[in-house]
Design a protein around this motif. Structure first.
Motif, PDB file in Angstrom:
ATOM      1  N   LYS A  31       4.718  -0.320   5.086  1.00  0.00           N
ATOM      2  CA  LYS A  31       3.570   0.008   5.935  1.00  0.00           C
ATOM      3  C   LYS A  31       3.097   1.447   5.734  1.00  0.00           C
ATOM      4  O   LYS A  31       2.016   1.819   6.191  1.00  0.00           O
ATOM      5  N   THR A  32       3.911   2.265   5.063  1.00  0.00           N
ATOM      6  CA  THR A  32       3.536   3.658   4.820  1.00  0.00           C
ATOM      7  C   THR A  32       2.933   3.865   3.425  1.00  0.00           C
ATOM      8  O   THR A  32       2.545   4.977   3.080  1.00  0.00           O
ATOM      9  N   ALA A  33       2.867   2.816   2.628  1.00  0.00           N
ATOM     10  CA  ALA A  33       2.439   2.945   1.231  1.00  0.00           C
ATOM     11  C   ALA A  33       1.033   3.524   1.095  1.00  0.00           C
ATOM     12  O   ALA A  33       0.741   4.249   0.142  1.00  0.00           O
ATOM     13  N   MET A  41      -2.678   8.609  -5.755  1.00  0.00           N
ATOM     14  CA  MET A  41      -1.594   7.820  -6.335  1.00  0.00           C
ATOM     15  C   MET A  41      -1.475   6.494  -5.597  1.00  0.00           C
ATOM     16  O   MET A  41      -2.007   6.329  -4.497  1.00  0.00           O
ATOM     17  N   HIS A  42      -0.745   5.560  -6.209  1.00  0.00           N
ATOM     18  CA  HIS A  42      -0.626   4.235  -5.612  1.00  0.00           C
ATOM     19  C   HIS A  42       0.787   3.672  -5.805  1.00  0.00           C
ATOM     20  O   HIS A  42       1.391   3.860  -6.859  1.00  0.00           O
ATOM     21  N   GLU A  43       1.271   3.015  -4.790  1.00  0.00           N
ATOM     22  CA  GLU A  43       2.574   2.363  -4.876  1.00  0.00           C
ATOM     23  C   GLU A  43       2.534   1.190  -5.845  1.00  0.00           C
ATOM     24  O   GLU A  43       1.552   0.464  -5.920  1.00  0.00           O
ATOM     25  N   VAL A  44       3.627   1.014  -6.570  1.00  0.00           N
ATOM     26  CA  VAL A  44       3.819  -0.205  -7.348  1.00  0.00           C
ATOM     27  C   VAL A  44       4.636  -1.129  -6.457  1.00  0.00           C
ATOM     28  O   VAL A  44       5.861  -1.019  -6.367  1.00  0.00           O
ATOM     29  N   GLY A  45       3.947  -2.020  -5.766  1.00  0.00           N
ATOM     30  CA  GLY A  45       4.573  -2.847  -4.742  1.00  0.00           C
ATOM     31  C   GLY A  45       5.744  -3.665  -5.242  1.00  0.00           C
ATOM     32  O   GLY A  45       6.705  -3.915  -4.503  1.00  0.00           O
TER      33      GLY A  45
END
Length: 368
Positions: A31-33, A41-45
């Motif tokens: 939920k913090t991504a 920048m972006h999370e790699v889920g």
């Protein structure tokens, strides 16, 4: 023989109680991504639930791991009373290995490693030989993997940690560049080869169970194994660092579809990838002498052993069958034994160890 899973839980390590909370933490962490977007920048889920967390930057991916040694330093403290050696240079390599062997599974190479040395009393640092061995061992391990030791934290936690002990851990950041080096299991396919790489021995997992076993031995860590070596010194062989192997495979452009650091949960970790496949192991190593001793002393079956210990295999690499021998050769150049142990096959998620008639079903591994 006791029921598989029961004896390790009795020793105080019950994954059935820990894993659900770890999964809850992952769900909430997700939920913090969105906060990464403020930095471009972006999370790699897909990395959530893996050994390392990955995010995307403009020209690369980065990976982060926080890990701890566990209780292996207590084995060093007890064995020192017998031999006079501190073993903390070896313990330091164990701690670094716990961190970076998790980092490399996503295709990341460690850039910075930080240390966490928490003590119960500042007097712990008064033992200069032990402290120097720890620091020198940490330095040597970082140099061995080509990473910078950036610093860390050394808190004194009176009332939380026993005065005579230390809690060793740390963190590492690694880079995945070019981005094509990212390994998250999305390319796993029917027919892929499973290459296992030897461990040095017990590494740093299952130590709590071993410590409980030792309490019942008249000579404790001074017990002699069938090969004449002391149990304590055998258990303290430092964990292998697999960074150079993965680095060489990346440079050689080996098409690695997945990697696993075989630590807690033992060979169940072989099915850690999200895809549903059956992992069939047909050629397994002979476990080191300490595993045979542990099993005999505790009176537990092989299923329990393979569910919690590495049993001679510390790392697994999944590649197309035609590239499997290249991995074996690359390992040999680094004086590591590796072998094509099995195959990924269509079917329900499970690990089948054919020579021992052991099957681990999907519900025996809840780490996501």
């Amino acid at each position: 023989m006791k029921k598989a899973g029961q004896i390790y839980a009795d020793a105080g390590v019950d994954y059935s109680k820990m894993d659900p909370i770890k999964i809850l933490a992952q769900k909430n962490a997700k939920k913090t991504a969105k906060n990464l977007s403020s930095f471009g920048m972006h999370e790699v889920g897909a990395s959530r639930g893996e050994s390392a967390y990955v995010w995307e930057e403009p020209s690369s991916y980065r990976a982060l791991v926080v890990e701890g040694l566990g209780t292996k330093n207590l084995v060093a403290d007890a064995t020192r009373k017998i031999t006079g050696k501190t073993y903390y240079d070896q313990i330091a390599q164990d701690a670094v290995a716990m961190i970076v062997n998790d980092l490399i599974v996503v295709g990341a190479l460690p850039q910075v490693v930080n240390a966490y040395f928490a003590i119960g009393d500042s007097g712990w640092m008064s033992d200069e030989q032990r402290a120097k061995d720890l620091i020198n061992g940490w330095t040597a391990a970082c140099n061995a993997i080509g990473a910078t030791w950036g610093g860390g934290e050394t808190p004194t936690l009176k009332g939380v940690i026993e005065p005579e002990t230390i809690d060793l851990g740390g963190a590492a950041i690694g880079i995945i560049k070019p981005k094509s080096r990212l390994v998250l299991g999305d390319k796993l396919a029917d027919g892929d080869a499973i290459v296992l790489v030897e461990s040095s021995g017990i590494h740093a997992n299952g130590i709590t169970l071993v410590r409980k076993m030792v309490e019942a031995l008249p000579n404790g860590y001074g017990t002699k194994l069938p090969d004449g070596k002391l149990l304590g010194e055998t258990l303290l062989k430092p964990s292998h660092l697999y960074v150079s192997l993965v680095g060489d495979l990346l440079k050689a452009k080996i098409d690695m579809h997945y990697m696993v650091n075989i630590t807690g949960h033992g060979w169940r970790k072989i099915m850690r990838a999200t895809k549903d496949f059956t992992y069939v192991l047909s050629d397994i190593p002979k476990p080191q002498i300490e595993f045979e001793f542990i099993q005999k002393q505790l009176g537990i079956d092989s299923s329990e052993m393979y569910a919690n210990f590495n049993m001679g295999a510390g790392f697994a690499i999944y590649v197309p069958e035609k590239q499997a021998q290249k991995v074996v050769v690359a390992a040999a150049k680094l004086h590591l034994k590796a072998w094509v142990a099995g195959q990924v096959k269509k079917g329900p998620k499970q690990v089948i160890i054919e020579p021992l008639d052991i099957t681990f079903a999907a519900d025996s591994l809840e780490v996501r």
